[in-house]
Write a protein that holds these residues in place. Structure first.
Motif, PDB file in Angstrom:
ATOM      1  N   LYS A 429       0.833  -1.204   0.000  1.00 36.27           N
ATOM      2  CA  LYS A 429       0.000   0.000   0.000  1.00 36.27           C
ATOM      3  C   LYS A 429       0.866   1.252   0.000  1.00 36.27           C
ATOM      4  N   ASP A 430       1.885   1.245   0.869  1.00 36.49           N
ATOM      5  CA  ASP A 430       2.793   2.399   0.945  1.00 36.49           C
ATOM      6  C   ASP A 430       3.502   2.621  -0.393  1.00 36.49           C
ATOM      7  N   ALA A 431       3.933   1.526  -1.017  1.00 33.02           N
ATOM      8  CA  ALA A 431       4.636   1.646  -2.293  1.00 33.02           C
ATOM      9  C   ALA A 431       3.703   2.217  -3.370  1.00 33.02           C
ATOM     10  N   LEU A 432       2.438   1.797  -3.366  1.00 30.39           N
ATOM     11  CA  LEU A 432       1.497   2.293  -4.365  1.00 30.39           C
ATOM     12  C   LEU A 432       1.208   3.774  -4.165  1.00 30.39           C
ATOM     13  N   LEU A 433       1.149   4.210  -2.898  1.00 31.59           N
ATOM     14  CA  LEU A 433       0.978   5.638  -2.625  1.00 31.59           C
ATOM     15  C   LEU A 433       2.185   6.435  -3.115  1.00 31.59           C
ATOM     16  N   CYS A 434       3.369   5.871  -2.938  1.00 34.36           N
ATOM     17  CA  CYS A 434       4.575   6.526  -3.442  1.00 34.36           C
ATOM     18  C   CYS A 434       4.533   6.625  -4.964  1.00 34.36           C
ATOM     19  N   ALA A 435       4.045   5.570  -5.590  1.00 39.17           N
ATOM     20  CA  ALA A 435       3.932   5.586  -7.052  1.00 39.17           C
ATOM     21  C   ALA A 435       3.018   6.708  -7.508  1.00 39.17           C
ATOM     22  N   GLY A 436       1.937   6.949  -6.750  1.00 36.94           N
ATOM     23  CA  GLY A 436       1.023   8.033  -7.100  1.00 36.94           C
ATOM     24  C   GLY A 436       1.687   9.387  -7.028  1.00 36.94           C
ATOM     25  N   ALA A 437       2.438   9.644  -5.936  1.00 37.57           N
ATOM     26  CA  ALA A 437       3.128  10.928  -5.793  1.00 37.57           C
ATOM     27  C   ALA A 437       4.181  11.113  -6.884  1.00 37.57           C
ATOM     28  N   LEU A 438       4.920  10.037  -7.172  1.00 39.51           N
ATOM     29  CA  LEU A 438       5.938  10.093  -8.216  1.00 39.51           C
ATOM     30  C   LEU A 438       5.303  10.374  -9.583  1.00 39.51           C
ATOM     31  N   ALA A 439       4.209   9.677  -9.864  1.00 47.21           N
ATOM     32  CA  ALA A 439       3.535   9.837 -11.160  1.00 47.21           C
ATOM     33  C   ALA A 439       2.977  11.242 -11.319  1.00 47.21           C
ATOM     34  N   PHE A 440       2.295  11.736 -10.304  1.00 44.14           N
ATOM     35  CA  PHE A 440       1.641  13.040 -10.388  1.00 44.14           C
ATOM     36  C   PHE A 440       2.658  14.159 -10.566  1.00 44.14           C
ATOM     37  N   ASN A 441       3.667  14.178  -9.734  1.00 44.80           N
ATOM     38  CA  ASN A 441       4.648  15.251  -9.820  1.00 44.80           C
ATOM     39  C   ASN A 441       5.512  15.137 -11.076  1.00 44.80           C
ATOM     40  N   LYS A 457      12.800  11.366  -3.911  1.00 43.54           N
ATOM     41  CA  LYS A 457      11.986  12.449  -3.351  1.00 43.54           C
ATOM     42  C   LYS A 457      10.639  11.942  -2.849  1.00 43.54           C
ATOM     43  N   TYR A 458      10.185  10.828  -3.399  1.00 45.57           N
ATOM     44  CA  TYR A 458       8.832  10.349  -3.076  1.00 45.57           C
ATOM     45  C   TYR A 458       8.796   8.913  -2.579  1.00 45.57           C
ATOM     46  N   TYR A 498      -2.812   6.804 -14.472  1.00 43.40           N
ATOM     47  CA  TYR A 498      -3.725   6.148 -13.529  1.00 43.40           C
ATOM     48  C   TYR A 498      -3.292   6.417 -12.089  1.00 43.40           C
ATOM     49  N   PHE A 499      -2.011   6.181 -11.789  1.00 48.00           N
ATOM     50  CA  PHE A 499      -1.533   6.408 -10.422  1.00 48.00           C
ATOM     51  C   PHE A 499      -1.571   7.894 -10.067  1.00 48.00           C
ATOM     52  N   ALA A 500      -1.288   8.752 -11.037  1.00 48.07           N
ATOM     53  CA  ALA A 500      -1.390  10.193 -10.786  1.00 48.07           C
ATOM     54  C   ALA A 500      -2.834  10.574 -10.468  1.00 48.07           C
ATOM     55  N   GLY A 501      -3.798   9.943 -11.161  1.00 47.41           N
ATOM     56  CA  GLY A 501      -5.215  10.207 -10.893  1.00 47.41           C
ATOM     57  C   GLY A 501      -5.617   9.777  -9.489  1.00 47.41           C
ATOM     58  N   LEU A 502      -5.123   8.616  -9.037  1.00 48.48           N
ATOM     59  CA  LEU A 502      -5.408   8.165  -7.673  1.00 48.48           C
ATOM     60  C   LEU A 502      -4.838   9.140  -6.646  1.00 48.48           C
ATOM     61  N   TYR A 503      -3.629   9.606  -6.918  1.00 44.63           N
ATOM     62  CA  TYR A 503      -2.990  10.553  -6.010  1.00 44.63           C
ATOM     63  C   TYR A 503      -3.767  11.870  -5.958  1.00 44.63           C
ATOM     64  N   PHE A 504      -4.180  12.347  -7.132  1.00 41.19           N
ATOM     65  CA  PHE A 504      -4.923  13.604  -7.204  1.00 41.19           C
ATOM     66  C   PHE A 504      -6.265  13.476  -6.481  1.00 41.19           C
ATOM     67  N   ALA A 505      -6.924  12.337  -6.643  1.00 39.82           N
ATOM     68  CA  ALA A 505      -8.197  12.116  -5.956  1.00 39.82           C
ATOM     69  C   ALA A 505      -8.009  12.140  -4.440  1.00 39.82           C
ATOM     70  N   LYS A 506      -6.962  11.478  -3.967  1.00 43.31           N
ATOM     71  CA  LYS A 506      -6.701  11.465  -2.518  1.00 43.31           C
ATOM     72  C   LYS A 506      -6.343  12.855  -2.017  1.00 43.31           C
ATOM     73  N   LYS A 507      -5.623  13.597  -2.853  1.00 40.70           N
ATOM     74  CA  LYS A 507      -5.242  14.962  -2.483  1.00 40.70           C
ATOM     75  C   LYS A 507      -6.491  15.833  -2.324  1.00 40.70           C
TER      76      LYS A 507
END
Length: 817
Positions: A429-441, A457-458, A498-507
């Motif tokens: 779960k933690d790794a997938l959250l990191c993937a979201g931050a990395l993808a979005f930024n 950084k992420y 996709y991962f950037a979208g998950l990160y943005f939704a959580k944000k």
């Protein structure tokens, strides 16, 4: 089935499909300021004034700039000069430049001699062919399973390629067998050298490039088109570094280290060489550097004699078009239904029963949804179906990617004997959250390839390792020979989105200041379009909580498109509506739908694919019928296959005054279950319909006979547009139809293959039954005296009528004595 309208002769250039020039806009369009100019995109003008359509002739070469503000001059001086050139104003600050024939400028670039004979061409060819046959002949579609490969010739199924030419604001489509055919000389372009290939995410652009390179390597004695190129260089722009020259990119990506020549030798060889094809794949994935050699290549400052093919997503097409000034533009539209079935059977070539079961399950609803026209999504669906034939398949992209990530995690846990019965382990779960931050930024910085410092950084070292093991991130060696190091990227840009979208939704869920967050990342319609997949994935994840994000999209739309839409912004406007539609569909949250789609009373889509029509049909079926009664005009035009059926089935809920289905491929289908049969069921419900456009549909006489009973119920119909169909044998039926349409003022049957006798039957019915008729388009008639005979019939009722190119402008009827 791709319907091709017959080649129009001069009369057809002035024949409207569903509209009649400046005076043809309906009240619904007039009341909608934002849609006022949209009517100009799809209509054909009938006036005698030189207009946009008349600016485009087969023998002319047209430069057309798709900037966001104006249609501007985009050619160099050597292109502009020459006899017969025209500069035509089509509106404020809007000119179309037409370059005709050869230049008479004495300062044009002189021809360059033959490339250096000292260059070791054969060793370079051998190196490239060896690379293409070994590296580009196999696909590696699964980042989590590097041993899984697929031969490109075993699974490659030609996607639908459609050339796009601007003619009077209309998009003319012509299907191509392959990308290679875009390099063939045409009457309007004797030497295609600058080809722009556009297509949505995952639609198959990179696979097309790989197949082209592989075909060149195998082309000896097989392909005259490819054999004219001594060298082909496909360059992945996502791998290009800021400091790399063009030849460095070629060496780093394509050539072995021991080739018997230097970069300077290749650079010299390329100059003035018209037997070289350079392919730049993924313009949308490139961080554009103004002083870079790639930029100079795209803008034509260097290597102008080389052929250049560039791929991009539609979001970057206007920018690339203005930089590149392509002479050929190709759209990759994805798999057709037949392609999908063929692909599935190739994928499961060892188990045809499984292939047949998947095709049967998809045929009912998933294939028509358009989601599987995207090759990457079809591949992923096949892979997951192979593992789990009981999986639930739907038409939305978000749940499909959710299922894919779940599949990847389950596979990893099973392989490494990690307990999964309590859900996803915390470290994953933690790794997938990191993937979201990395993808979005990364997307914010247009960064698709990361070095270790970027990732750090992420992601912690443990999370990075886990993402690589899962196959979410792909580890690769840096292309730099001076500073080799590990680099990381997502398996596909859509996976990053996709991962950037998950990160943005959580944000958005976590941020207390929601509006400031939205304003920061999505300030304009352009920024929404640049991050369209991220926004769509975010809406899918948010579900009913997407209301705030959707309201923000509505605010942007109302701010930027509240006034009359200029001609050059039409495609930008429609692209924004597509994104908004997908957001509504993926989220299922429809409370804001009326504020963007129904307030102007018009819905219009032109040249879009099945995914749009599937989403629109699903959404319309969930909108309260009282809201749909506010919709006055529906324009669904210019499709390359019949995609409009999902929307046709919703017509009975509307109160339309105008329905335009021009060039929607309605003809030639089953007369009992096809689109004409379904349209016939819906038309009687449209009691207030005043204009109906069915031109350019390949309608046969049998199709018209299916429609006739319902057409006779449209007693308020004022305009019926049937031009450019195949209605031979239906003259008597059309004449009888006029008895029922007591309000009819315009009838267009140009280029419908009607005989003179049939046209005379219709003209006689016009005289006898339709005294309010203002315009009758019958087209140019072959044979002696045809036009005169029709005019003689009409002149008894309308002595002051005028005639031009097979169109009768009837005016006021003769008063009875």
């Amino acid at each position: 089935m791709d319907q091709k309208a017959p080649k129009a002769e001069k009369p057809s250039e002035t024949t409207p499909g569903c509209s009649t020039g400046d005076e043809g806009a309906t009240n619904a369009i007039k009341q909608s300021q934002g849609a006022g100019n949209m009517a100009l995109l799809d209509q054909e003008r009938e006036t005698g004034v030189l207009d946009v359509q008349e600016c485009y002739k087969d023998e002319d070469v047209v430069a057309f700039s798709e900037t966001e503000t104006t249609v501007t001059q985009i050619a160099g001086q050597s292109q502009v000069s020459g006899q017969g050139n025209k500069v035509i104003n089509i509106g404020p600050n809007s000119n179309v430049n037409i370059f005709h024939g050869t230049s008479d400028d004495t300062n044009t670039v002189p021809s360059i001699g033959s490339p250096s004979e000292d260059f070791p061409l054969a060793p370079c060819q051998d190196a490239l062919r060896a690379y293409f046959k070994t590296r580009m002949s196999y696909l590696h579609p699964l980042a989590w399973n590097e041993t899984f490969t697929m031969k490109i010739q075993d699974v490659f199924t030609t996607v639908d390629l459609v050339t796009r030419t601007q003619q009077g604001g209309n998009i003319k489509r012509r299907a191509l067998p392959s990308t290679v055919d875009a390099l063939i000389a045409r009457p309007d372009c004797p030497q295609p050298r600058r080809i722009l290939v556009e297509g949505n995410a995952g639609i198959g652009k990179t696979t097309e490039v790989s197949k082209l390179a592989f075909d060149w390597a195998e082309s000896e004695g097989r392909s005259p088109i490819l054999e004219k190129y001594d060298l082909v260089f496909p360059i992945a722009l996502r791998k290009v570094g800021e400091s790399q020259s063009l030849t460095e990119c070629i060496f780093d990506q394509l050539l072995p280290k021991d080739v018997p020549f230097q970069e300077s030798d290749l650079e010299t060889y390329l100059k003035g060489n018209d037997r070289v094809l350079i392919i730049l794949d993924g313009f949308d994935e490139w961080a554009e550097y103004k002083e870079h050699g790639i930029t100079d290549l795209v803008t034509g400052k260097i290597l102008r004699e080389c052929s250049l093919l560039v791929t991009t997503r539609p979001s970057h097409t206007p920018q690339l078009h203005s930089l590149m000034c392509p002479d050929t533009r190709v759209e990759v539209t994805g798999f057709s239904r037949g392609n999908i079935r063929t692909y599935i059977h190739k994928f499961f070539k060892g188990d045809q029963d499984k292939a047949a079961a998947l095709v049967k399950k998809m045929d009912s609803f998933l294939i028509p949804s358009g989601i599987l026209a995207t090759p990457i999504l079809l591949l992923l669906t096949c892979i997951m179906w192979e593992e789990n034939p009981d999986m639930v398949l739907g038409g939305r992209i978000g749940p499909l990617y959710d299922e894919l990530v779940s599949f990847i995690v389950r596979r990893h846990c099973a392989k490494n004997k990690i307990a999964f019965n309590q859900g996803i382990p915390d470290n994953i779960k933690d790794a997938l959250l990191c993937a979201g931050a990395l993808a979005f930024n990364g997307l914010l910085q247009n960064n698709l390839v990361y070095n270790k410092d970027d990732v750090a950084k992420y992601c912690s070292r443990e999370s990075l390792q886990k993402l690589v093991l899962l196959g979410i991130l792909h580890r690769q060696e840096s292309p730099s020979r001076l500073n080799p190091s590990d680099q990381f990227s997502f398996s596909h840009k859509t996976m990053q989105e996709y991962f950037a979208g998950l990160y943005f939704a959580k944000k958005l869920q976590d941020e207390p200041a929601l509006q400031s967050t939205l304003n920061m990342y999505l300030r304009t319609a352009r920024s929404v379009r640049e991050f369209e997949n991220v926004v769509v994935f975010a809406c899918s994840k948010l579900g009913c909580e997407a209301d705030v994000l959707l309201a923000h999209l509505v605010n942007i739309y109302q701010e930027e498109f509240r006034s009359q839409i200029e001609f050059d912004l039409l495609r930008h406007h429609e692209a924004y509506l597509e994104i908004a539609l997908f957001c509504f569909y993926e989220s299922g949250c429809l409370s804001q739908f009326e504020n963007i789609f129904l307030t102007k009373g018009v819905i219009q889509f032109s040249g879009v694919g099945p995914r749009v029509y599937n989403a629109l049909g699903n959404v319309l079926n969930k909108i309260p019928s009282e809201s749909l009664r506010n919709l006055e005009a529906l324009w669904l035009t210019n499709t390359w296959q019949c995609f409009v059926v999902p929307v046709i089935d919703s017509l009975k809920m509307m109160n339309l005054s105008e329905l335009n289905l021009r060039s929607a491929c309605l003809g030639g289908h089953d007369s009992n279950t096809g689109p004409c049969a379904r349209l016939s069921q819906q038309l009687p419900h449209l009691t207030g319909l005043r204009k109906l456009g069915l031109s350019y549909n390949g309608l046969l006489c049998s199709d018209l006979l299916v429609l006739l009973p319902s057409l006779k119920t449209l007693v308020k119909l004022e305009g019926l547009y049937l031009s450019c169909n195949k209605l031979a044998g239906c003259g008597k039926s059309l004449a009888e139809l006029l008895c029922s349409l007591r309000s009819l003022e315009e009838l267009w049957v140009c280029d419908c293959r009607l005989s003179l006798e049939e046209v005379l039957q219709i003209a006689t019915a016009v005289v006898q039954h339709r005294p309010k008729m203002r315009k009758f388009g019958y087209g140019r008639l072959t044979g002696p005296g045809g036009d005169k005979k029709v005019q003689d019939v009409l002149r008894g009722k309308w002595p002051d009528a005028t005639y031009r190119w097979g169109i009768a402008y009837l005016g006021q009827p003769k008063l009875p004595s």
